[in-house]
Scaffold this active site. Sequence first.
Site, mmCIF file in Angstrom:
data_model
loop_
_atom_site.group_PDB
_atom_site.id
_atom_site.type_symbol
_atom_site.label_atom_id
_atom_site.label_comp_id
_atom_site.label_asym_id
_atom_site.label_seq_id
_atom_site.Cartn_x
_atom_site.Cartn_y
_atom_site.Cartn_z
ATOM 1 N N HIS A 224 -61.933 4.670 -2.984
ATOM 2 C CA HIS A 224 -61.050 4.950 -2.008
ATOM 3 C C HIS A 224 -59.701 4.781 -2.440
ATOM 4 O O HIS A 224 -59.530 3.648 -2.988
ATOM 5 C CB HIS A 224 -61.174 4.208 -0.455
ATOM 6 N N ASP B 76 -67.946 7.752 3.971
ATOM 7 C CA ASP B 76 -68.790 8.866 3.908
ATOM 8 C C ASP B 76 -70.381 8.477 3.270
ATOM 9 O O ASP B 76 -71.082 9.268 3.481
ATOM 10 C CB ASP B 76 -68.186 10.085 2.852
#
Length: 370
Positions: A256, A307
């Site tokens: 991320h 996710d």
Amino acid sequence: MTATKGLEGIVATTSSISSIIDGVLTYRGYNIDDLAEHSTFEEVVHLLWFGKLPNQEELSELHTRLEKNAAIPSAVVEQMKLYPSDANTMAVLRTAISALALYDEHANDTGHDANVNKAIALQAQLPTVVAAFARIRAGKEPVPPKAGHSIAYNFLYMLTGEEPSASAVSAMDKALVLHADHELNASTFAARVTVATLSDMYSGIVSAIGALKGPLHGGANEAVMMMLEEIADLDHVDDYIQSKLDNKEKIMGFGHRVYKNGDPRAKHLQKMSRELGEASDNLKLYDMSTRIEALVTGQKGLKPNVDFYSASVYTMLGIPRDLFTPIFAISRVSGWTAHILEQLDNNRIIRPRAEYTGPSNQLFIPIQAR
């Protein structure tokens, strides 16, 4: 001027809605861990819009206002029946939300109270739109929302027409809490840029949905599930992932931009994935996911993001893969609208500059001499 690719490290605005500091995500100063464990999604929605967790009276009022706005115009339902049954679900959502603006007589009123009303309507109607299309494409009639229930309950109910279990509602509600806002991400920035021109809130949400549609943003959880389907079995995980790693291919659901030590939301979804697997006596997806995590984290140092485990959670809830990103939007519209309200309460058009890298000092040559 010096450009920064992807605006990385650039502070584009101030905001009091959410923060990511030293790897800790907060909504209005509340740690995401506390909210995920103790709050309902509707409480979080109130927090994002109004700056405080609601008392019981305020929460009841919000529930009532959401319920009153949950139905969508019959004309929009009839339009969705004309959409191709194999249409991209995010394209459907983008189109349907744009259509909703046509039936809101206050759509172009950018006053604060009018925008709060639109935020409530959009939050209430997105689950109805997504569930309605899912049924329409299956040749079924949409199921209207049921009064007296949460957004999480009603989404699952409208999707299947059946009473969802308490554990399924709890898992869905927690997933909505975890996805509600995430500082100045791509879709939120798109929404703020759009409304900063004094365009309407619906246009801002359509812009946000367009940004969320991309696989590098909201579409990543669908890509994770596609990977799990390709692997198919726990015994195939090692060879599949090792091949990807050896070929330096991107493995969706890991890493991320703003988290260096792991996404704080991922652990909650991992726990939910395990619990849902145990409840159904089928830990296949959970076991595959944890093995993938061990390999990728062990060799690349990358940790799962929000996710990665949401893919197995939604699948074990019986949700089709191409509805994963629309569910993300159902949650994130709470944050998008909060940011739109904040933007318009102290607005200045967002107009950055670009570092020019093209040719210079060119002389015009008449067309006959070119």
